[in-house]
Design a protein around this motif. Structure first.
Motif, mmCIF file in Angstrom:
data_model
loop_
_atom_site.group_PDB
_atom_site.id
_atom_site.type_symbol
_atom_site.label_atom_id
_atom_site.label_comp_id
_atom_site.label_asym_id
_atom_site.label_seq_id
_atom_site.Cartn_x
_atom_site.Cartn_y
_atom_site.Cartn_z
ATOM 1 N N ILE A 40 6.103 -1.874 8.895
ATOM 2 C CA ILE A 40 5.635 -1.369 10.397
ATOM 3 C C ILE A 40 4.111 -0.507 10.560
ATOM 4 O O ILE A 40 3.585 -0.270 10.743
ATOM 5 C CB ILE A 40 6.446 -0.622 10.770
ATOM 6 C CG1 ILE A 40 7.750 -2.096 11.263
ATOM 7 C CG2 ILE A 40 5.931 -0.343 12.988
ATOM 8 C CD1 ILE A 40 8.496 -2.362 12.353
ATOM 9 N N ASN A 41 4.496 0.661 9.820
ATOM 10 C CA ASN A 41 3.622 2.108 9.541
ATOM 11 C C ASN A 41 4.055 2.474 7.609
ATOM 12 O O ASN A 41 5.283 2.740 7.719
ATOM 13 C CB ASN A 41 3.664 2.887 10.285
ATOM 14 C CG ASN A 41 4.941 3.411 11.286
ATOM 15 O OD1 ASN A 41 5.337 4.429 10.467
ATOM 16 N ND2 ASN A 41 5.159 3.067 11.982
ATOM 17 N N SER A 42 3.095 3.477 7.642
ATOM 18 C CA SER A 42 3.273 4.187 6.512
ATOM 19 C C SER A 42 3.439 5.507 6.513
ATOM 20 O O SER A 42 2.143 6.301 6.776
ATOM 21 C CB SER A 42 2.775 3.632 5.229
ATOM 22 O OG SER A 42 3.592 3.804 4.187
ATOM 23 N N ASN A 43 3.512 6.650 6.586
ATOM 24 C CA ASN A 43 4.067 7.838 6.518
ATOM 25 C C ASN A 43 3.971 8.979 5.185
ATOM 26 O O ASN A 43 5.138 9.290 4.767
ATOM 27 C CB ASN A 43 3.959 9.191 7.682
ATOM 28 C CG ASN A 43 3.740 10.055 8.025
ATOM 29 O OD1 ASN A 43 2.902 10.941 7.204
ATOM 30 N ND2 ASN A 43 4.800 11.054 8.885
ATOM 31 N N ASP A 44 2.794 9.713 4.654
ATOM 32 C CA ASP A 44 3.365 10.592 3.563
ATOM 33 C C ASP A 44 3.710 11.809 3.730
ATOM 34 O O ASP A 44 3.120 12.342 5.095
ATOM 35 C CB ASP A 44 1.763 11.283 2.696
ATOM 36 C CG ASP A 44 1.478 9.303 1.884
ATOM 37 O OD1 ASP A 44 2.310 8.621 2.061
ATOM 38 O OD2 ASP A 44 0.001 9.536 2.158
ATOM 39 N N GLN A 45 4.862 12.352 2.692
ATOM 40 C CA GLN A 45 6.014 13.403 3.943
ATOM 41 C C GLN A 45 5.006 14.459 2.752
ATOM 42 O O GLN A 45 5.191 15.865 3.081
ATOM 43 C CB GLN A 45 6.903 12.917 3.448
ATOM 44 C CG GLN A 45 7.389 11.708 4.579
ATOM 45 C CD GLN A 45 7.550 11.687 6.170
ATOM 46 O OE1 GLN A 45 8.479 13.480 6.613
ATOM 47 N NE2 GLN A 45 6.770 11.527 6.414
ATOM 48 N N SER A 46 5.284 14.087 1.584
ATOM 49 C CA SER A 46 4.312 15.540 0.424
ATOM 50 C C SER A 46 4.051 14.616 -0.696
ATOM 51 O O SER A 46 3.937 13.606 -0.569
ATOM 52 C CB SER A 46 6.137 16.062 -0.109
ATOM 53 O OG SER A 46 7.316 14.789 -0.676
ATOM 54 N N PRO A 47 3.799 15.639 -2.013
ATOM 55 C CA PRO A 47 3.157 15.184 -3.029
ATOM 56 C C PRO A 47 3.926 13.583 -3.550
ATOM 57 O O PRO A 47 3.515 13.160 -4.259
ATOM 58 C CB PRO A 47 2.296 15.946 -3.757
ATOM 59 C CG PRO A 47 3.061 17.705 -3.007
ATOM 60 C CD PRO A 47 3.739 17.304 -2.506
ATOM 61 N N SER A 48 4.932 13.406 -3.404
ATOM 62 C CA SER A 48 6.211 13.091 -4.295
ATOM 63 C C SER A 48 7.088 12.231 -3.195
ATOM 64 O O SER A 48 8.614 11.674 -3.741
ATOM 65 C CB SER A 48 6.813 13.789 -4.949
ATOM 66 O OG SER A 48 7.359 14.850 -4.290
ATOM 67 N N SER A 49 6.428 12.620 -1.644
ATOM 68 C CA SER A 49 7.308 10.947 -0.990
ATOM 69 C C SER A 49 6.608 10.733 -0.013
ATOM 70 O O SER A 49 5.719 10.534 0.563
ATOM 71 C CB SER A 49 9.125 12.323 -0.821
ATOM 72 O OG SER A 49 8.259 13.187 0.177
ATOM 73 N N THR A 50 7.343 9.160 0.579
ATOM 74 C CA THR A 50 6.681 8.532 1.981
ATOM 75 C C THR A 50 7.799 7.784 2.374
ATOM 76 O O THR A 50 8.414 7.955 1.952
ATOM 77 C CB THR A 50 5.749 7.647 0.846
ATOM 78 O OG1 THR A 50 4.077 8.110 0.110
ATOM 79 C CG2 THR A 50 4.976 6.245 1.986
ATOM 80 N N ILE A 51 7.539 7.880 3.334
ATOM 81 C CA ILE A 51 8.498 7.352 4.876
ATOM 82 C C ILE A 51 7.772 6.048 4.993
ATOM 83 O O ILE A 51 7.244 6.221 5.346
ATOM 84 C CB ILE A 51 9.331 8.363 5.599
ATOM 85 C CG1 ILE A 51 10.809 9.293 4.789
ATOM 86 C CG2 ILE A 51 9.993 7.436 6.315
ATOM 87 C CD1 ILE A 51 10.289 10.085 5.872
ATOM 88 N N ILE A 52 8.940 5.169 4.583
ATOM 89 C CA ILE A 52 7.957 3.915 5.083
ATOM 90 C C ILE A 52 8.887 2.861 6.325
ATOM 91 O O ILE A 52 9.974 2.652 5.952
ATOM 92 C CB ILE A 52 7.628 2.731 4.334
ATOM 93 C CG1 ILE A 52 6.682 3.394 3.152
ATOM 94 C CG2 ILE A 52 7.180 1.458 4.373
ATOM 95 C CD1 ILE A 52 6.636 2.430 1.715
ATOM 96 N N LYS A 53 8.171 3.006 7.459
ATOM 97 C CA LYS A 53 9.061 1.978 8.883
ATOM 98 C C LYS A 53 9.149 1.054 8.566
ATOM 99 O O LYS A 53 7.853 0.228 7.835
ATOM 100 C CB LYS A 53 8.627 2.693 9.885
ATOM 101 C CG LYS A 53 9.672 1.896 11.635
ATOM 102 C CD LYS A 53 8.712 2.447 12.716
ATOM 103 C CE LYS A 53 9.111 4.120 12.518
ATOM 104 N NZ LYS A 53 9.160 4.392 13.906
ATOM 105 N N THR A 54 10.035 -0.160 8.500
ATOM 106 C CA THR A 54 10.327 -1.731 7.577
ATOM 107 C C THR A 54 10.834 -2.556 8.722
ATOM 108 O O THR A 54 11.840 -1.989 9.802
ATOM 109 C CB THR A 54 10.282 -1.578 6.438
ATOM 110 O OG1 THR A 54 10.159 -0.522 5.709
ATOM 111 C CG2 THR A 54 10.550 -2.838 5.901
ATOM 112 N N HIS A 55 10.368 -3.510 9.696
ATOM 113 C CA HIS A 55 11.188 -4.487 9.941
ATOM 114 C C HIS A 55 12.413 -4.984 9.025
ATOM 115 O O HIS A 55 11.312 -6.486 8.120
ATOM 116 C CB HIS A 55 9.981 -5.056 11.011
ATOM 117 C CG HIS A 55 10.605 -6.953 11.252
ATOM 118 N ND1 HIS A 55 10.864 -6.682 12.711
ATOM 119 C CD2 HIS A 55 11.020 -8.098 10.992
ATOM 120 C CE1 HIS A 55 11.490 -7.643 13.087
ATOM 121 N NE2 HIS A 55 11.793 -8.478 12.017
#
Length: 428
Positions: A363-378
């Motif tokens: 659904i969308n992807s949001n970089d949190q830090s230089p080593s982490s990403t949170i991806i909202k997924t259906h």
């Protein structure tokens, strides 16, 4: 003459550590040598390499001020409840010391307090996921992150103090952080230097025998947990608790290494310093990727995405799950790093086979830090004979493939891993 503990701690300098002192001595030697050569400028004409060497030396000398920053930081801020630790951002370190030396203490304090934000706490949580004792407390720390960000300082401060004490207890064979017998000084350390974590422990463990209604800015363990300091619930105290937890991670890592005296050469020290400096520069210059809309992401597949992206790793993971290819899931999960892969695959099959994954898309992807990403997924799946359609925020961490420690994305020794904790709501 009787000196205070602070004076005693501050007479020992971090710059005298074995890993730092030789470099400082080398810089002093270089300074004297080039001053001597400058008196005979014709030497540079006769030997152009000497001029190049001088230029390189001057560049290193310009960066050498960082070697003195940890001592300056502790001299200015330790009495206020902040200590320098190994993973402290170079940007925060330089900015706060600059303000402190200019006697702008209130501005410096604000810089330090504001540095404890969501990205900072997420980095702590990532580190905790791959460390013994710390990973047992991830669920609690995640709740405390929410409390902190939503300004429920009265709730997060006492529990953070309790977690810090419990961690020190587990790591050091049942000696808590706040007990008089606890020893936190380590050889050749910035974090566990006598002016750092050991000194901070003494401050936080101060006796608080009288009930106090004045606002405090130090997380006094005895006053807060024994109900004597009543006006403790503020952002400064809460931020310092997270600061101590970050320092405790560094201490635990260094304690495990058990560093001993060595005969590291000047060249090796210079190379190590330059590598660390370049890494810090890359971290400070990192920026989040531009966010894409949901229509863009729903049209992406492993054929259209870069293999180095977190989204590619996630789609590969979900496709393997849908196809019940349990062996492909194992090397993609963060908590399996360093463990026996066949045994982990058996456990993963138990956890994931109860769910039939039917369909999925990002659904969308949001970089949190230089080593982490949170991806909202259906996710569309069947569990216990019931059909579910859910949006799940799946956390991916870029980590070293051998030890699971966070790496700056796209560093050669790292890859993207799925954090199973972010799937626990549907798995368990």
């Amino acid at each position: 003459m009787i000196h205070s503990p602070f004076f005693i701690y501050m007479t020992k300098k971090i710059k005298d550590n074995e890993s730092i002192k030789p470099l400082i001595n080398l810089l002093k030697v270089g300074q004297v040598s080039f001053k001597a050569l400058d008196k005979f400028p014709f030497i540079y004409k006769l030997n152009p390499k000497a001029q190049l060497l001088k230029e390189k030396f001057l560049k290193i000398q310009d960066m050498s001020n960082i070697l003195y920053l940890p001592d300056q930081f502790n001299e200015i801020f330790a009495k206020h409840g902040w200590i320098c630790y190994g993973a402290l951002s170079q940007k925060v370190l330089e900015e706060s010391v600059k303000l402190g030396l200019e006697n702008k203490i209130d501005e410096a304090k604000k810089t330090l307090i504001d540095s404890i934000d969501e990205i900072y706490i997420d980095l702590i949580l990532i580190k905790c996921q791959s460390r013994e004792h710390f990973k047992l407390r991830i669920d609690l720390l995640t709740l405390l992150k929410t409390d902190y960000l939503e300004k429920r300082y009265h709730a997060c401060i006492p529990l953070l103090l309790a977690i810090i004490d419990g961690l020190a207890n587990d790591i050091s064979n049942h000696i808590g952080f706040f007990t008089e017998s606890s020893q936190f000084e380590l050889y050749d350390s910035i974090t566990a230097h006598s002016s750092g974590l050991p000194f901070l422990k003494e401050i936080m463990n101060s006796s608080r025998k009288a009930t106090n209604i004045e606002e405090i800015t130090i997380p006094y363990r005895n006053g807060i947990l024994h109900g004597r300091d009543l006006n403790f619930a503020n952002k400064e105290v809460a931020s310092k608790c997270w600061w101590v937890l970050a320092a405790l991670i560094e201490w635990a890592d260094e304690r495990r290494i058990n560093k001993q005296k060595n005969q590291e050469s000047f060249l090796e020290i210079l190379q190590s310093y330059n590598q660390t400096s370049r890494l810090n520069q890359r971290i400070d210059s990192w920026e989040k990727r531009t966010r894409k809309g949901s229509i863009f992401w729903q049209n992406q597949t492993t054929e259209t995405l870069e293999k180095s992206s977190p989204e590619y790793t996630l789609l590969e993971f979900l496709q393997a799950w849908k196809n019940k290819q349990w062996g492909k899931l194992t090397p993609t999960l963060l908590h399996t790093i360093g463990k026996h892969q066949k045994k982990e695959t058996k456990d993963i099959k138990v956890d994931y086979s109860s769910i039939d994954l039917l369909n999925f898309y990002i659904i969308n992807s949001n970089d949190q830090s230089p080593s982490s990403t949170i991806i909202k997924t259906h996710l569309d799946y069947i569990k216990d004979r019931q059909n579910f359609i859910k949006e799940v925020s799946i956390s991916l961490n870029y980590a070293h493939q051998d030890n699971g420690l966070p790496e700056l994305r796209n560093e050669p020794n790292g890859k993207w891993f799925i954090s199973q904790n972010s799937l626990s709501e549907i798995l368990f």
